[in-house]
Design an enzyme around this catalytic site. Structure first.
Site, mmCIF file in Angstrom:
data_model
loop_
_atom_site.group_PDB
_atom_site.id
_atom_site.type_symbol
_atom_site.label_atom_id
_atom_site.label_comp_id
_atom_site.label_asym_id
_atom_site.label_seq_id
_atom_site.Cartn_x
_atom_site.Cartn_y
_atom_site.Cartn_z
ATOM 1 N N LYS A 217 -5.083 -10.199 -7.500
ATOM 2 C CA LYS A 217 -6.259 -10.331 -6.490
ATOM 3 C C LYS A 217 -7.312 -9.194 -7.165
ATOM 4 C CE LYS A 217 -6.619 -8.383 -2.632
ATOM 5 N NZ LYS A 217 -6.395 -8.007 -1.257
ATOM 6 N N LYS B 229 0.776 -1.080 0.046
ATOM 7 C CA LYS B 229 0.189 -0.163 0.007
ATOM 8 C C LYS B 229 0.733 1.294 -0.011
ATOM 9 C CE LYS B 229 -4.548 -1.447 1.769
ATOM 10 N NZ LYS B 229 -5.526 -1.247 2.702
ATOM 11 N N LYS C 35 -10.472 -3.310 -4.833
ATOM 12 C CA LYS C 35 -11.127 -1.950 -5.200
ATOM 13 C C LYS C 35 -10.501 -1.034 -5.912
ATOM 14 C CE LYS C 35 -13.291 -2.435 -0.811
ATOM 15 N NZ LYS C 35 -13.376 -1.995 0.618
HETATM 16 P P1 AMP Z 1 -11.060 -4.690 2.587
HETATM 17 O O1 AMP Z 1 -11.829 -4.447 1.784
HETATM 18 O O2 AMP Z 1 -9.586 -4.846 2.117
HETATM 19 O O3 AMP Z 1 -11.045 -4.167 3.882
HETATM 20 O O4 AMP Z 1 -11.394 -6.401 2.826
HETATM 21 C C1 AMP Z 1 -12.594 -7.008 3.689
HETATM 22 C C2 AMP Z 1 -12.376 -8.344 3.587
HETATM 23 O O5 AMP Z 1 -12.416 -9.038 2.338
HETATM 24 C C3 AMP Z 1 -11.122 -9.105 4.229
HETATM 25 O O6 AMP Z 1 -11.543 -10.053 4.996
HETATM 26 C C4 AMP Z 1 -10.412 -9.246 3.002
HETATM 27 O O7 AMP Z 1 -9.382 -10.424 3.332
HETATM 28 C C5 AMP Z 1 -11.596 -9.867 2.174
HETATM 29 N N1 AMP Z 1 -10.955 -9.588 0.629
HETATM 30 C C6 AMP Z 1 -10.749 -8.324 -0.083
HETATM 31 N N2 AMP Z 1 -10.307 -9.004 -1.260
HETATM 32 C C7 AMP Z 1 -10.606 -10.085 -1.568
HETATM 33 C C8 AMP Z 1 -10.503 -10.956 -2.645
HETATM 34 N N3 AMP Z 1 -10.056 -10.525 -3.892
HETATM 35 N N4 AMP Z 1 -10.495 -12.437 -2.413
HETATM 36 C C9 AMP Z 1 -11.080 -12.839 -1.262
HETATM 37 N N5 AMP Z 1 -11.173 -11.999 0.153
HETATM 38 C C10 AMP Z 1 -11.112 -10.609 -0.362
#
Ligand code: AMP
Ligand code: TRP
Length: 333
Positions: free
Chosen positions: A198, A114, A201
């Site tokens: 991955k 990041k 967003k």
């Molecule tokens: P974040 O939006 O980064 O706060 O992620 C929220 C949750 O979604 C966390 O538990 C991440 O590990 C999960 N997450 C985010 N992107 C992915 C992805 N591409 N595949 C699986 N889990 C994800």
């Protein structure tokens, strides 16, 4: 065994299929077990570790909460709240930051990703972000934390912090050592444009992800255009190695259908990508579209969402305040 579940999602705009399958869908499954007590947090303090527009942040906090509710989380079964309403998180984070070691934080790969090339310009908050996450978890004595694979290292750090605190202050078992709950097969949903990256967003291409608020046409179109390779579909799971795009599409399908990857692989063995894509788009529209409708409905009544968050924060504050006070006593305050 009854489990104490805690997890968090950042309110940083469009939630996508990775968030849903990697995290929120699990939250809902865990809530179904009456033995579990579940706490789900919109981690807005984590969101400000990178620059946010105040108006958009406010909208995103409500939108993430609406996504929780629309996916099936229920505020009479789980505590649903946003982190900034509960001061114990920031306070606990400071107390634990004096236990965490620089060397441990320096190893965090998410910070490196990041912060990018210019680490000097990253916020101090982004660097100590994992300590705030540890406070989130440890203040509620969480035993299990459902997250995607990318958060595993932060969970290990949380465990290290808890262990060091218990050792330093001679209070074994005071901070509970949490277990990660990471889905076996579908912990990483990958980009639709590149099966080795991955789904995220922050990917500049909207074609790379299915957003939880996409329309039917957008979903169908994105799946139709998803990257593939030129071979017919594999016969066995072991043949999926080296075919990341196929593995990802079959993984998404399996997760939505709650079936094992090898069952889906057999279902499409020898067929063309077009058949898989057609079926996948159908299932996605069936499962994701109702959620997006519900989110839009909920967002029209933001007072209702704010009320859920307020009620949740009162319950969360009660639990975490007590733990912070116990931590302070151990420290000698
Ligand atoms: P974040 O939006 O980064 O706060 O992620 C929220 C949750 O979604 C966390 O538990 C991440 O590990 C999960 N997450 C985010 N992107 C992915 C992805 N591409 N595949 C699986 N889990 C994800
Ligand atoms: N860091 C997590 C992410 O980006 C979000 C998060 C914050 C979290 N606090 C947490 C997840 C506590 C689980 C438990 O996905």
């Amino acid at each position: 065994m009854s489990k104490k579940i805690f997890s968090g999602v950042q309110p940083t705009g469009n939630l996508h299929l990775g968030n849903y399958l990697g995290a929120i869908k699990n939250f809902v499954d865990l809530q179904k077990d009456k033995d579990n007590s579940c706490i789900y947090c919109v981690v807005d303090l984590h969101a400000i570790t990178v620059k946010q527009d105040p108006k958009i942040l406010k909208k995103n906090i409500r939108e993430t909460t609406a996504s929780f509710l629309a996916s099936g989380l229920n505020s009479s079964k789980s505590i649903i709240f946003n982190q900034s309403k509960v001061p114990s998180h920031a306070e606990g984070s400071w107390l634990l930051s004096c236990v965490a070691r620089m060397g441990w934080l320096n190893r965090m790969t998410q910070f490196k990703e990041k912060a990018g090339h210019d680490k000097e310009k990253a916020s101090v908050g982004l660097y100590i972000y994992p300590v705030l996450m540890a406070a989130d978890i440890l203040l509620y004595d969480a035993t299990h934390v459902p997250v995607g694979e990318d958060q595993k290292q932060h969970l290990e750090l949380t465990r290290d912090i808890a262990q060091k605190f218990n050792t330093d202050f001679n209070c074994s078992d005071f901070l509970k050592i949490p277990e990660p709950l990471i889905q076996k097969d579908f912990s990483r949903i990958m980009s639709l444009r590149d099966g080795t990256k991955k789904m995220s967003k922050s990917d500049p291409s909207d074609q790379s992800r299915i957003n939880i608020t996409d329309t039917k046409d957008q979903i169908v179109n994105k799946i139709r255009k998803a990257k593939t390779d030129s071979k017919p579909l594999s016969e066995n799971v072991s043949d999926l190695e080296g075919r990341p795009e196929l593995k990802n599409l079959l993984g998404i399908f399996s997760s939505l259908q709650n079936q094992d990857l090898d069952v889906s692989t057999k279902e499409f063995a020898g067929k063309n990508f077009s058949e898989l894509k057609e079926k996948l788009a159908e299932v996605l529209v069936e499962k994701i579209h109702p959620i997006s409708n519900e989110i839009n409905k909920l967002l029209k009544d933001y007072k209702y969402i704010d009320k859920i968050l307020l009620e949740g924060s009162i319950k969360a504050e009660k639990i975490s305040k007590k733990k912070v006070s116990e931590i302070k006593t151990k420290i000698g305050f």
